[in-house]
Design a protein around this motif. Structure first.
Motif, mmCIF file in Angstrom:
data_model
loop_
_atom_site.group_PDB
_atom_site.id
_atom_site.type_symbol
_atom_site.label_atom_id
_atom_site.label_comp_id
_atom_site.label_asym_id
_atom_site.label_seq_id
_atom_site.Cartn_x
_atom_site.Cartn_y
_atom_site.Cartn_z
ATOM 1 N N MET A 1 0.843 -1.182 0.000
ATOM 2 C CA MET A 1 0.000 0.000 0.000
ATOM 3 C C MET A 1 0.889 1.246 0.000
ATOM 4 S SD MET A 1 -2.484 1.369 3.113
ATOM 5 C CE MET A 1 -3.419 -0.116 3.147
ATOM 6 N N ASN A 2 0.540 2.176 -0.854
ATOM 7 C CA ASN A 2 1.247 3.456 -0.840
ATOM 8 C C ASN A 2 0.809 4.263 0.372
ATOM 9 O OD1 ASN A 2 2.518 2.940 -3.296
ATOM 10 N ND2 ASN A 2 0.850 3.850 -4.473
ATOM 11 N N GLN A 3 1.737 5.025 0.905
ATOM 12 C CA GLN A 3 1.381 5.879 2.045
ATOM 13 C C GLN A 3 0.560 7.061 1.539
ATOM 14 O OE1 GLN A 3 3.865 6.374 5.477
ATOM 15 N NE2 GLN A 3 3.994 8.566 5.078
ATOM 16 N N ILE A 4 -0.521 7.331 2.218
ATOM 17 C CA ILE A 4 -1.376 8.475 1.888
ATOM 18 C C ILE A 4 -1.254 9.476 3.029
ATOM 19 C CG2 ILE A 4 -3.741 9.257 1.447
ATOM 20 C CD1 ILE A 4 -4.297 6.283 0.549
ATOM 21 N N GLU A 5 -0.899 10.702 2.677
ATOM 22 C CA GLU A 5 -0.731 11.755 3.687
ATOM 23 C C GLU A 5 -1.772 12.837 3.442
ATOM 24 O OE1 GLU A 5 3.355 12.914 3.118
ATOM 25 O OE2 GLU A 5 4.084 11.245 4.345
ATOM 26 N N ILE A 6 -2.533 13.133 4.473
ATOM 27 C CA ILE A 6 -3.574 14.151 4.376
ATOM 28 C C ILE A 6 -3.216 15.281 5.330
ATOM 29 C CG2 ILE A 6 -6.035 14.640 4.624
ATOM 30 C CD1 ILE A 6 -6.509 11.591 4.202
ATOM 31 N N LYS A 7 -3.047 16.451 4.776
ATOM 32 C CA LYS A 7 -2.659 17.609 5.586
ATOM 33 C C LYS A 7 -3.859 18.191 6.318
ATOM 34 C CE LYS A 7 1.034 19.090 2.488
ATOM 35 N NZ LYS A 7 1.491 20.169 1.595
ATOM 36 N N SER A 8 -3.551 18.867 7.406
ATOM 37 C CA SER A 8 -4.576 19.662 8.080
ATOM 38 C C SER A 8 -4.864 20.865 7.199
ATOM 39 C CB SER A 8 -4.083 20.138 9.444
ATOM 40 O OG SER A 8 -3.887 19.053 10.302
ATOM 41 N N SER A 9 -6.120 21.258 7.120
ATOM 42 C CA SER A 9 -6.505 22.403 6.305
ATOM 43 C C SER A 9 -6.379 23.681 7.133
ATOM 44 C CB SER A 9 -7.941 22.253 5.812
ATOM 45 O OG SER A 9 -8.368 23.438 5.172
ATOM 46 N N LYS A 10 -5.343 24.452 6.857
ATOM 47 C CA LYS A 10 -5.133 25.707 7.587
ATOM 48 C C LYS A 10 -6.321 26.654 7.367
ATOM 49 C CE LYS A 10 -0.931 24.386 8.700
ATOM 50 N NZ LYS A 10 -0.694 23.655 9.876
ATOM 51 N N LYS A 11 -6.874 26.627 6.156
ATOM 52 C CA LYS A 11 -8.002 27.508 5.828
ATOM 53 C C LYS A 11 -9.221 27.184 6.699
ATOM 54 C CE LYS A 11 -10.580 29.048 1.769
ATOM 55 N NZ LYS A 11 -10.761 28.848 0.326
ATOM 56 N N LYS A 12 -9.580 25.896 6.791
ATOM 57 C CA LYS A 12 -10.729 25.486 7.614
ATOM 58 C C LYS A 12 -10.492 25.829 9.084
ATOM 59 C CE LYS A 12 -12.326 21.432 4.967
ATOM 60 N NZ LYS A 12 -12.466 19.961 5.054
ATOM 61 N N ILE A 13 -9.273 25.573 9.549
ATOM 62 C CA ILE A 13 -8.962 25.827 10.957
ATOM 63 C C ILE A 13 -8.993 27.324 11.255
ATOM 64 C CG2 ILE A 13 -7.209 25.581 12.758
ATOM 65 C CD1 ILE A 13 -6.383 22.937 11.308
ATOM 66 N N LEU A 14 -8.502 28.146 10.327
ATOM 67 C CA LEU A 14 -8.552 29.596 10.534
ATOM 68 C C LEU A 14 -9.999 30.094 10.593
ATOM 69 C CD1 LEU A 14 -5.539 30.769 8.338
ATOM 70 C CD2 LEU A 14 -5.711 30.835 10.835
ATOM 71 N N LEU A 15 -10.884 29.507 9.794
ATOM 72 C CA LEU A 15 -12.310 29.874 9.863
ATOM 73 C C LEU A 15 -12.900 29.477 11.221
ATOM 74 C CD1 LEU A 15 -13.566 28.944 6.281
ATOM 75 C CD2 LEU A 15 -13.467 31.225 7.293
ATOM 76 N N LEU A 16 -12.517 28.305 11.714
ATOM 77 C CA LEU A 16 -12.981 27.882 13.044
ATOM 78 C C LEU A 16 -12.443 28.826 14.121
ATOM 79 C CD1 LEU A 16 -12.513 24.022 12.660
ATOM 80 C CD2 LEU A 16 -14.695 25.225 12.902
ATOM 81 N N ILE A 17 -11.190 29.240 13.994
ATOM 82 C CA ILE A 17 -10.594 30.179 14.953
ATOM 83 C C ILE A 17 -11.351 31.502 14.930
ATOM 84 C CG2 ILE A 17 -8.542 31.618 15.359
ATOM 85 C CD1 ILE A 17 -6.840 29.137 14.644
ATOM 86 N N PHE A 18 -11.681 31.981 13.732
ATOM 87 C CA PHE A 18 -12.440 33.230 13.617
ATOM 88 C C PHE A 18 -13.792 33.098 14.326
ATOM 89 C CE2 PHE A 18 -15.610 35.826 11.371
ATOM 90 C CZ PHE A 18 -15.086 37.091 11.634
ATOM 91 N N GLY A 19 -14.485 31.982 14.103
ATOM 92 C CA GLY A 19 -15.774 31.758 14.758
ATOM 93 C C GLY A 19 -15.641 31.715 16.273
ATOM 94 N N LEU A 20 -14.586 31.074 16.763
ATOM 95 C CA LEU A 20 -14.349 31.019 18.213
ATOM 96 C C LEU A 20 -14.084 32.410 18.780
ATOM 97 C CD1 LEU A 20 -12.178 27.801 18.319
ATOM 98 C CD2 LEU A 20 -14.409 28.099 19.410
ATOM 99 N N LEU A 21 -13.318 33.205 18.050
ATOM 100 C CA LEU A 21 -13.050 34.578 18.510
ATOM 101 C C LEU A 21 -14.339 35.389 18.607
ATOM 102 C CD1 LEU A 21 -9.740 35.396 16.600
ATOM 103 C CD2 LEU A 21 -10.034 35.180 19.083
ATOM 104 N N VAL A 22 -15.236 35.196 17.639
ATOM 105 C CA VAL A 22 -16.530 35.890 17.675
ATOM 106 C C VAL A 22 -17.303 35.476 18.933
ATOM 107 C CG1 VAL A 22 -18.797 36.083 16.549
ATOM 108 C CG2 VAL A 22 -16.704 36.246 15.192
#
Length: 177
Positions: A1-22
């Protein structure tokens, strides 16, 4: 099996951070001056203050976790011959070996889709956790879903359907290999 690497989405996390700040900003006046927000629905200023403090603390802790994720260089999820290496959330358990996985099921909770990773000895994943807050979340997952391990695409670059397909295919390949 080939290794599959999935990155964290900085964009999604930044939107969540913005919502938390609100939410944090909204909580501050409710904590400082709850009498001003008394209504027919919420008549007790003490209740308003206590629930606002609880909301503030939860949002603040979650904010810190997401900021750490944004600053981290870790991959969100890695799938390889050994199993699934999960670093996608605060309660991630790291390596989940294929030998330990007995099922992968899809559920939806309040419009958020999750994959439940059923394992042979779920209590071990809970018992081995040293962080008391994480351990409590794992216990809740185990009681509610029968497994402490849940994976969502909320903080990953993949959408849920693609994540589900990749994990199910890798699981089938391992089981048939």
């Amino acid at each position: 099996m080939n290794q599959i690497e999935i990155k964290s989405s900085k964009k999604k996390i930044l939107l969540l951070i913005f919502g938390l700040l609100v939410f944090i900003i909204i909580e501050i006046p409710l904590i400082m001056n709850p009498e001003r927000y008394v209504s027919t629905l919420f008549r007790n200023p003490l209740f308003i203050r206590i629930t606002s403090i609880i909301g503030f603390v939860i949002c603040f802790i979650t904010l810190i976790v997401f900021v750490k994720v944004v600053l981290s260089r870790k991959l969100g999820l890695t799938i390889n011959n050994d199993g699934i290496i999960d670093s996608s959330s605060y309660i991630s358990k790291g390596l989940i070996k294929w030998d330990d996985i007995v099922s992968i099921k899809r559920i939806e909770v309040m419009s958020t889709k999750f994959l439940l990773i059923g394992v042979k000895n779920p209590e071990r994943y809970v018992d081995n956790e040293t962080n008391k807050i994480k351990k409590r979340f794992l216990q809740v997952n185990l009681k509610k879903y029968g497994t402490p391990i849940t994976i969502s695409s909320t903080t990953l670059e993949y959408d849920f359907e693609k994540l589900e397909k990749v994990l199910l295919n890798a699981y089938k390949e391992y089981k048939n290999g």
